[in-house]
Design a protein around this motif. Structure first.
Motif, PDB file in Angstrom:
ATOM      1  N   ILE A  31       0.880  -1.170   0.000  1.00 32.37           N
ATOM      2  CA  ILE A  31       0.000   0.000   0.000  1.00 32.37           C
ATOM      3  C   ILE A  31       0.917   1.220   0.000  1.00 32.37           C
ATOM      4  N   VAL A  32       0.864   2.007  -1.070  1.00 35.73           N
ATOM      5  CA  VAL A  32       1.825   3.100  -1.213  1.00 35.73           C
ATOM      6  C   VAL A  32       1.406   4.305  -0.380  1.00 35.73           C
ATOM      7  N   ARG A  33       2.372   5.136  -0.076  1.00 39.79           N
ATOM      8  CA  ARG A  33       2.114   6.331   0.722  1.00 39.79           C
ATOM      9  C   ARG A  33       1.252   7.313  -0.061  1.00 39.79           C
ATOM     10  N   GLY A  34       0.365   7.986   0.637  1.00 44.64           N
ATOM     11  CA  GLY A  34      -0.561   8.910   0.001  1.00 44.64           C
ATOM     12  C   GLY A  34      -1.998   8.444   0.094  1.00 44.64           C
ATOM     13  N   ALA A  35      -2.209   7.181   0.516  1.00 44.42           N
ATOM     14  CA  ALA A  35      -3.572   6.697   0.732  1.00 44.42           C
ATOM     15  C   ALA A  35      -4.162   7.385   1.955  1.00 44.42           C
ATOM     16  N   ALA A  36      -5.466   7.684   1.891  1.00 45.85           N
ATOM     17  CA  ALA A  36      -6.093   8.420   2.989  1.00 45.85           C
ATOM     18  C   ALA A  36      -7.570   8.088   3.071  1.00 45.85           C
ATOM     19  N   GLN A  37      -8.123   8.333   4.254  1.00 42.74           N
ATOM     20  CA  GLN A  37      -9.542   8.064   4.485  1.00 42.74           C
ATOM     21  C   GLN A  37     -10.100   9.122   5.431  1.00 42.74           C
ATOM     22  N   SER A  38     -11.329   9.559   5.160  1.00 43.84           N
ATOM     23  CA  SER A  38     -12.039  10.481   6.050  1.00 43.84           C
ATOM     24  C   SER A  38     -13.348   9.827   6.460  1.00 43.84           C
ATOM     25  N   THR A  39     -13.681   9.950   7.746  1.00 45.35           N
ATOM     26  CA  THR A  39     -14.873   9.293   8.281  1.00 45.35           C
ATOM     27  C   THR A  39     -15.711  10.304   9.053  1.00 45.35           C
ATOM     28  N   ALA A  40     -17.001  10.305   8.754  1.00 44.36           N
ATOM     29  CA  ALA A  40     -17.956  11.120   9.511  1.00 44.36           C
ATOM     30  C   ALA A  40     -18.927  10.183  10.208  1.00 44.36           C
ATOM     31  N   ARG A  41     -19.069  10.324  11.526  1.00 43.09           N
ATOM     32  CA  ARG A  41     -19.945   9.440  12.293  1.00 43.09           C
ATOM     33  C   ARG A  41     -20.180  10.058  13.675  1.00 43.09           C
ATOM     34  N   GLY A  42     -20.754   9.296  14.586  1.00 47.49           N
ATOM     35  CA  GLY A  42     -20.954   9.753  15.958  1.00 47.49           C
ATOM     36  C   GLY A  42     -22.063  10.775  16.098  1.00 47.49           C
ATOM     37  N   PHE A  43     -21.938  11.667  17.089  1.00 49.26           N
ATOM     38  CA  PHE A  43     -23.005  12.600  17.457  1.00 49.26           C
ATOM     39  C   PHE A  43     -22.428  14.010  17.620  1.00 49.26           C
ATOM     40  N   ILE A  44     -23.230  15.001  17.219  1.00 46.75           N
ATOM     41  CA  ILE A  44     -22.813  16.409  17.310  1.00 46.75           C
ATOM     42  C   ILE A  44     -22.802  16.847  18.774  1.00 46.75           C
ATOM     43  N   ASN A  45     -21.769  17.555  19.177  1.00 46.74           N
ATOM     44  CA  ASN A  45     -21.691  18.024  20.570  1.00 46.74           C
ATOM     45  C   ASN A  45     -22.618  19.222  20.786  1.00 46.74           C
ATOM     46  N   ALA A  46     -22.757  19.595  22.008  1.00 48.02           N
ATOM     47  CA  ALA A  46     -23.721  20.652  22.371  1.00 48.02           C
ATOM     48  C   ALA A  46     -23.397  21.964  21.691  1.00 48.02           C
TER      49      ALA A  46
END
Length: 840
Positions: free
Chosen positions: A477-492
């Motif tokens: 797996i070459v350098r430069g691979a990336a991942q973004s994740t959105a999950r969970g709950f919004i804070n107050a």
């Protein structure tokens, strides 16, 4: 003037009379020769299984004459203007014993004959350089299972094969449609993921597939097109000698089409249900008169919607290959495969409720899917393969193979968190599904090198086919691979995300109202099962956690020795393999982490020729898979993990009937595997894994393939599998394993009518049955058993065949797999596919 015309006319009559006399004299003088020159000798070359053999070399030798021909695509050949006499006919074809006979043309009569060649193991290619010429469901040999070309009946291990002819007759355009014809193979999901002999492909190897016996990576989510597939072999059990680091249940090996020494071209177009459009071409033949340079070009295209909401597939495949065969000692093949796939990931059908034993699987329609219209999954794959074999003598040869594969993924998806939403007191709401969003880009490279010498030796009464070799696999797996994740709950404050919800800290969260219930606001909007909406989602609305996928590599080197020893009716197959494993995290960085392991793997098999038609065998083999790379490349998975180890013993019988045209193989197996990676079922971290102590799978398989009559082909498979958990928490010990039906079978048959009034017409009919299964991640409900019927009609006019296939004839509702309540995998409703194929 009239006088002159009369003189000319008289002279013409005289000239005409003289010519008649001369021609009559010539006819009398040369009549024997003239009659001899109109002798014809023609015929057709067929295998002992009654399949036509195109590309066979036919040589006719007389006292003063030597004539040669090559059988055409129908196996036919002809010689014209032959002299009277006695001739010697010699017919040869790769993979068959050379046939010889005396042809008597002394009486001056034309002859038409059928020449039958029998398969000869010693005539098979050492490496699969040239294409398979037969056109039938039955394949009698394997190159990959033992590293040397061997007839299946002499291999002490079960091998199930699906040929391109069966693939075409069933219009199986994707790999998942192909392997449903194989005993003991059960799909797990919509992806390229299966359970074989009751053992689900492990989390450390589901990204792997074998192509021409060599490792590829990450064709997991998108099943590959079958346009360039010659046949698919499922080699059952741990393949300790032949392949490194494979699954205990078996290995799916895709064999690609190779060039043929005969011109053959084929164009295929299909249209069908769900706005499906498919096209394929297959061109092959020689590039020079000597037929030492051959080519093959395969291409495939698919543009299809689905019975599932939001889903589609667009795919393009180009696969050129070339073979150079300068003589009978040296052979070279080079092939390139370029594949582009554009689709959306289908994470399955969610259903209402989560009450064990009470939930209705029909609470949502099978078309129901979760996602967004702007989701996508784009993959590209480029694979270059080359192979060479050179015979130094009749006893010694060298075989080299190399493969380099590049794979690229660009993904954006909305998927479930494998759980239902909950109100402010953490009570589940069965109509809301908790969601997450992913963005990911990554590129992987895989390199394979395999080199071995084979020796044909004799020591006293023993005949040896000895293989000594080494192989090396490097995945990166070459350098430069990336991942973004959105999950969970919004804070107050609305400016951050909390991954988990804890009602004891209610003041930390922001809330909203759902049908009078107070619920925390999620980082990605819930999906309402009662009121589904499909809107374009703006990535800017989410708070992504951005992370890089760290560069990683695993490397496997193996040194192996195999001796196939023959003595009378016995063939012993002894294999020894030493492997060195290296797993590397933060590959080529300053903080690189290295984990090294070694393992010695044996295999012992014995085959006994009981009768002319029946071989019986037994085999013991072991397998080993390091699993440290899983935790090194994916910190969310947990770990470190112990290696997966396995062993299998198998007893079976392989038989041939109807002059080899019909094969019947039966096997009993017992497989044990230890340290299995499974999901932790963690709603907070869906990627976390744990290890199960041990599992055992045992059962019986039966495969029947080939021709009952020259115009009647069949493929039947049956499996009984008793797969159990043997070491885990007390509540699971002794229970059935996930993803595996106890009973399953498939049947397909094609019959072509031979009566003059119905000539060109053929029919096909098939049945698939799967018993009930337990979902992969949860044991709270059962996937029901199902039985499906398929049918087809074929009509051939000269070189054009029309085909119409109807799948799921009775429109049965069924699910072939499930993970949990939010991810069921329904089967396709009744659908049709119409195909036109032109061969020239």
């Amino acid at each position: 003037m009239g006088y002159i015309c009369n003189i000319v006319a008289a002279n013409n009559n005289y000239i005409y009379m003289v010519l008649r006399i001369l021609l009559s004299a010539l006819f009398v003088a040369f009549a024997p020769t003239l009659f001899a020159q109109i002798i014809h000798y023609q015929g057709q070359v067929r295998s002992s299984a009654n399949a036509v053999l195109p590309g066979a070399t036919v040589q006719l030798t007389g006292q003063n004459e030597l004539r040669q021909a090559v059988s055409d695509q129908y196996g036919s050949f002809s010689f014209t203007n032959l002299q009277k006499g006695i001739y010697k006919l010699t017919v040869s074809s790769v993979g068959f014993a050379t046939g010889e006979k005396v042809v008597d043309l002394q009486r001056g009569e034309s002859l038409t004959e059928t020449i039958v060649l029998t398969a000869a193991e010693q005539q098979l290619q050492a490496v699969e350089i040239l294409g398979r010429q037969e056109r039938e469901y039955n394949s009698t040999y394997s190159f990959s299972a033992t590293k040397i070309a061997t007839e299946n009946r002499n291999i002490p291990q079960a091998i199930s094969t699906v040929t391109k002819e069966l693939i075409a007759d069933r219009q199986a355009f994707r790999l998942g449609d192909v392997v449903k014809n194989v005993s003991g193979v059960s799909p797990v999901s919509f992806y390229n993921h299966y359970a074989i002999r009751g053992i689900t492909q492990s989390s450390s190897s589901i990204e792997n597939r074998l192509v021409n016996g060599m490792r590829t990576s990450q064709i997991y989510f998108n099943q590959p097109l079958s346009s360039n597939v010659e046949r698919v072999e499922v080699i059952k059990g741990p393949a300790s000698l032949t392949f490194s680091n494979t699954d205990p249940g078996g290995s799916i090996n895709i064999i690609t089409k190779k060039p043929l020494p005969v011109d053959r071209k084929e164009i295929s177009l299909s249209v069908g249900s769900f706005n499906t459009l498919r096209g394929a071409l297959d061109f092959t033949g020689p590039l020079n008169e000597q037929k030492t340079l051959l080519y093959r070009l395969n291409a495939g295209y698919e543009d299809a919607q689905s019975f599932r909401d939001l889903q589609f597939k667009k795919a393009l495949l180009l696969a050129p290959s070339f073979s150079y065969v300068p003589n009978d000692k040296t052979q070279v093949n080079i092939e390139l495969t370029v594949s582009h796939d554009n689709s959306r990931l289908d994470r399955g059908q969610p259903i209402f409720g989560a009450t064990a034993g009470k939930t209705d699987l029909n609470s949502t329609p099978v078309s129901f899917a979760i996602g967004a219209p702007n989701d996508y999954n784009k993959t590209q794959e480029v694979t270059l393969m080359s192979s060479l074999t050179h015979a130094f003598s009749q006893q010694v040869s060298l075989n080299l193979s190399f493969m380099r594969q590049a794979w690229f993924e660009d993904l954006f998806e909305h998927r479930t968190s494998n759980t239902f939403a909950a109100d402010s007191s953490s009570k589940p709401i069965s109509t809301l599904v908790q969601m997450q969003a992913y963005q990911r880009q990554q590129k992987w490279y895989t390199n394979n090198l395999n080199a071995y010498f084979s020796f044909d030796l004799k020591t006293g009464p023993l005949n040896h086919r000895l293989v000594v070799g080494l192989d090396h696999i490097r995945f990166e797996i070459v350098r430069g691979a990336a991942q973004s994740t959105a999950r969970g709950f919004i804070n107050a404050a609305g400016n951050g995300v909390i991954n988990t919800y804890n009602p004891a800290n209610a003041a930390l969260y922001r809330y909203t109202n759902y049908n009078g219930q107070k619920i925390p606001v999620p980082g990605v909007p819930y999906f309402d099962l009662k009121n589904p909406t499909y809107v374009i989602r703006d990535r800017g609305d989410y708070l992504f956690e951005r992370s890089q996928i760290l560069p990683a590599s695993y490397q496997v080197s193996g040194l192996y020795l195999m001796d196939q020893i023959s003595l009378g009716k016995f063939i012993a197959n002894i294999g020894l393999r030493q492997e060195w494993y290296t797993d590397l995290a933060n590959y080529k960085l300053d903080n690189e982490t290295r984990v090294e392991q070694t393992k010695f793997l044996p295999r012992l098999g014995l085959t006994f020729t009981a009768t002319k038609h029946i071989n019986v065998y037994g085999v013991y083999t072991e397998g080993y898979q390091p699993q440290s790379i899983t935790s090194l490349t994916n910190p969310e998975a947990g770990g470190p993990f112990d290696p997966l180890s396995s062993n299998m013993y198998e007893l079976g019988a392989k038989t041939e009937w109807l002059n080899g045209g019909l094969t019947l193989n039966a096997a009993y197996f017992n497989i044990t595997q230890r340290n299995i990676l499974i999901s932790a079922n963690d709603p907070v971290n869906v990627n976390r894994l744990i290890q199960r102590g041990a599992e055992n799978s045992r059962g019986m398989e039966l495969d029947i393939t080939g021709k009952i009559l020259p115009s009647w082909q069949v493929n039947f498979s049956y499996a009984y599998i008793d797969a159990r958990i043997t070491d885990d928490v007390e509540t699971l010990k002794g229970l059935r394993k996930e993803n595996t039906p106890q009973n399953s079978f498939s049947f397909w048959s094609r019959y072509d009518f031979t009566a003059p009034a119905l000539r060109g017409l053929g029919v096909g009919f098939g049945v698939n049955h799967s018993g009930e299964k337990i979902p992969w991640f949860t044991r709270d409900f059962m996937i029901p058993a199902y039985t499906l019927a398929d049918a087809a009609v074929y009509y051939k006019v000269r070189d054009i065949q029309f085909a119409a296939n109807i799948n799921n004839l009775f429109n049965t509702s069924y699910w072939f797999g499930a993970i949990n309540y939010t991810r069921l995998y329904p089967g396709t409703p009744r659908n049709t596919m119409v195909n036109v194929t032109y061969r020239f």
